[in-house]
Motif scaffolding. Sequence first.
Motif, PDB file in Angstrom:
ATOM      1  N   CYS A  62       1.266  -1.237  -0.104  1.00  0.00           N
ATOM      2  CA  CYS A  62       0.248   0.078   0.111  1.00  0.00           C
ATOM      3  C   CYS A  62       0.543   1.238  -0.274  1.00  0.00           C
ATOM      4  O   CYS A  62       0.990   2.893  -0.282  1.00  0.00           O
TER       5      CYS A  62
ATOM      6  N   SER B 191      -2.438   0.230   7.301  1.00  0.00           N
ATOM      7  CA  SER B 191      -2.765   0.043   5.652  1.00  0.00           C
ATOM      8  C   SER B 191      -3.656   1.101   5.160  1.00  0.00           C
ATOM      9  O   SER B 191      -3.854   1.421   4.204  1.00  0.00           O
TER      10      SER B 191
ATOM     11  N   THR C 221      -3.653   4.930   3.313  1.00  0.00           N
ATOM     12  CA  THR C 221      -4.268   4.395   1.837  1.00  0.00           C
ATOM     13  C   THR C 221      -4.986   5.436   2.171  1.00  0.00           C
ATOM     14  O   THR C 221      -5.533   6.519   1.473  1.00  0.00           O
TER      15      THR C 221
ATOM     16  N   VAL D 108      -7.283  -2.153  -3.309  1.00  0.00           N
ATOM     17  CA  VAL D 108      -6.114  -2.023  -1.330  1.00  0.00           C
ATOM     18  C   VAL D 108      -7.973  -2.358  -0.625  1.00  0.00           C
ATOM     19  O   VAL D 108      -7.657  -2.892   0.338  1.00  0.00           O
TER      20      VAL D 108
END
Length: 355
Positions: free
Chosen positions: A82, A138, A142, A162
Motif C-alpha cells: 500500500c 495499510s 490508503t 486495496v
Amino acid sequence: MPLDHLDLALRAAAIALLAMLAVSLWRDIGRQSVGRLAVALALGSAAHAATFNIGGIAAPLLAASPLIALATADIVVLWLFCRALFDDGFALRWQHGLIWLAVSSFSLISCLVLGPAGHARIVIVANNLLALGFVGLSLAQTIRSWSADLVEGRRRVRAFVVIAALGYGGVNALLQMVASGSGPSELANVVNAAMFLAVVGAVAAMLLKVGASDVFAPEAPHDGAISVPEPVVAAQPAANRKLVDALMRLMADERIYRQENVTIGMLATRLSIPEYRLRRLINGELGYRNFNTFLNNHRIEEAKAALADPAQAEVSVITIAMDAGFQSLGPFNRAFKAATGVTPTEYRRMRLAAA
C-alpha cells in the motif's frame, strides 16, 4: 458435494489464480519494487489460502508452520505494498525487511512452541491481532495519500484492490479470533474460501483489464535527480491551454504553493473548475502523477533560487524552506535531495562558490 470438498476446491482455485497473477505481475513489473511486493503479496496470499482454519483449536502441524508464518507475515507485505502503491517516491529499506522477519519469526515460534504446549488459541489470537494492526496501518496509508493521486484510472483500480484486500483481511482476522476454540467450522471455512476467491478473481480481472503498467507508477530514477515534466503546449486544446496558463499564474505570480495545507480542491475552486478536471489537467497536460510532487517542484525551484542568491547567503536553510511552503526541515531536505541529488547546504555551497 461435501463441504470439505467444496472448501478444498475453492482454495485450490484461489491458489491457482494467485500463481497466475504472480507470474503475470513478475513479467510486467517484476523489476520494480512495487512489482516485487505485489508478487510477494500474491504468494503470501496463496499461503493464507492453504492454511486458514476458522474455528480450529488444534496445534498446527510442524510442516504447516512455515506456511502459517508466511501467511501471517503477508500482512506486512500488504502494508508495504500500500505504501509503494500510493507513494511514487517510496523505497524499500532494510528496516522493512526486519519488520517482516520479526513478524514471521514471531508467528513461526508461536506455532512451534505455544501451539504444541496447548496454547493454540493464544497463537491464533496473537497472529490475528498482528494482522489487524497492519490492516489499520495499510488503511491509514490508503486514506492519507488518496487525495494526492492524480491518475484517475489508477485511483479507481487501486481503491478497489486495496479496499477489497483490507476488507477481507480484517473480516478474516476477526472471524478467526471470535471463532477460535469453538471447533472447526466447515461452513465458515467454505464461506471464507468463497470470499477469498471472489476478491482474488476481481483483483485479477481488473488488473488484466487495465494492465499492471497503468496501475503502478514507473520506477523512480536513482541517479540523484528527478526529471521535471513539462507541458506539451502544442498538443493542448485551447481550453486546456488557458487553464494551464491560469494554473501556472497561480504558481508563479501568487505563489499559492506557499500557503499551508494547499489542496487540489482549493486550486480547483480558484480556477472555477471541478476537481476531477484539474486532476486530469495536471496529470495529462503537465505530466505529474502526484499532487504533492507538483507542489514540491515549485517549492524546490524557489528554494534553489534563494540558496543560489549571494544576497541571501546568511539566511538559514530552514527559513528558506518555510518561506517556500514546507512545514518543517526534514521533508524539505528529503524532497530537495531527491530532486537535486545533494542536500540544500551542499547545493548552496556549490552555487555560491561557482558565483
